[in-house]
Write an enzyme that holds these catalytic residues in place. Structure first.
Site, PDB file in Angstrom:
ATOM      1  CB  VAL A 166      -0.956   0.007   1.214  1.00 57.73           C
ATOM      2  CG1 VAL A 166      -0.195   0.112   2.525  1.00 57.73           C
ATOM      3  CG2 VAL A 166      -1.986   1.127   1.107  1.00 57.73           C
ATOM      4  CG  LEU A 213      10.731   2.620  -7.770  1.00 60.40           C
ATOM      5  CD1 LEU A 213      11.081   3.728  -6.804  1.00 60.40           C
ATOM      6  CD2 LEU A 213      11.993   1.845  -8.152  1.00 60.40           C
ATOM      7  CB  CYS A 236       6.181   0.234   1.177  1.00 58.84           C
ATOM      8  SG  CYS A 236       6.155   1.664   0.072  1.00 58.84           S
TER       9      CYS A 236
END
EC number: 2.3.1.181
Length: 234
Positions: free
Chosen positions: A85, A158, A188
């Site tokens: 996320v 990324l 993340c």
């Protein structure tokens, strides 16, 4: 989302079209990326899409519901990119990289390295020492907010998807934005991860400033010979 169709060229001449999309909702841009990737041919020029999104949380393919702590009124979209996320919002530079990786003779790992290196080089021009981590894609800096907090902070995230040998999705660089929505997730997938932005570190103060440098860096690393810019009406 309707986009102007570029003229195709022989695949031997590396060309890049950079689309300036302005501020847009996430879903229509994601749908357009998928449609572009599915319809491209071996001669379709690669494209970078520069955009700021309306506030949204996106879950990657590895995303887990427990990392959405309190999304509240910010919508959550289940995406097909890699990773977990993250948050997108105004003041964040999102750069989508629609690259024929087979034609460019890049591995996925090499493309990720190009993205990270382009961000690091861009930040270095403002005196920001940033770095990548082999076990956690993205770009980080040593946290300058105090020893009681995390020892590092994340500046850029990324997430990619490869289909038909071509990439879509890309990177998100925090520039000058409201950072509080990151407190409502485990960014993340990491609980308590500190997040920061370029404007707080003496770097680019606007998305326009950041994207001009970042696009040039990434285009150079991938090796495009011709770059064309276009602004797309919302």
């Amino acid at each position: 989302m309707s986009l102007q169709t570029p003229t195709e060229s022989p695949s031997s001449a590396p060309r890049l079209l950079v689309r300036q999309l302005g501020r847009r909702p996430y879903q229509p841009v994601w749908d357009a990326m998928k449609a572009f990737t599915d319809s491209r041919t071996p001669d379709t020029p690669d494209e970078f899409w520069v955009v700021e999104h309306d506030p949204v949380y996106t879950q990657g393919q590895a995303g887990k519901a427990e990392h959405l702590l309190a999304p509240g009124d910010i919508p959550v979209v289940q995406s097909d990119r890699g990773g977990q996320v993250t948050y997108h919002g105004p003041g964040q530079l999102v750069l989508y990289v629609l690259v024929d990786v087979r034609r460019s003779k890049l591995t996925v790992r090499e493309l990720v390295t190009c993205l990270e290196t382009a961000i690091i080089n861009t930040l270095a021009k403002s005196g920001i020492e940033a770095y990548a981590k082999p076990d956690a894609p993205g770009v980080y800096v040593k946290n300058q907010l105090g020893a009681a907090l995390q020892t590092e902070a994340k500046l850029a995230s990324l997430g990619l998807r490869i289909r038909k040998g071509c990439s879509f999705h890309g990177l998100a660089l925090n520039v000058n934005m409201d950072m509080t929505p990151f407190l409502r997730i485990n960014p993340c997938g990491y609980a308590g991860m500190a997040m920061t932005q370029t404007s707080a570190l003496g770097g680019p103060q606007s998305v326009a400033e950041a994207q001009a440098m970042l696009v040039a860096e990434l285009a150079s690393l991938i090796g495009y010979e011709t770059i064309t810019n276009t602004e797309e009406a919302a």
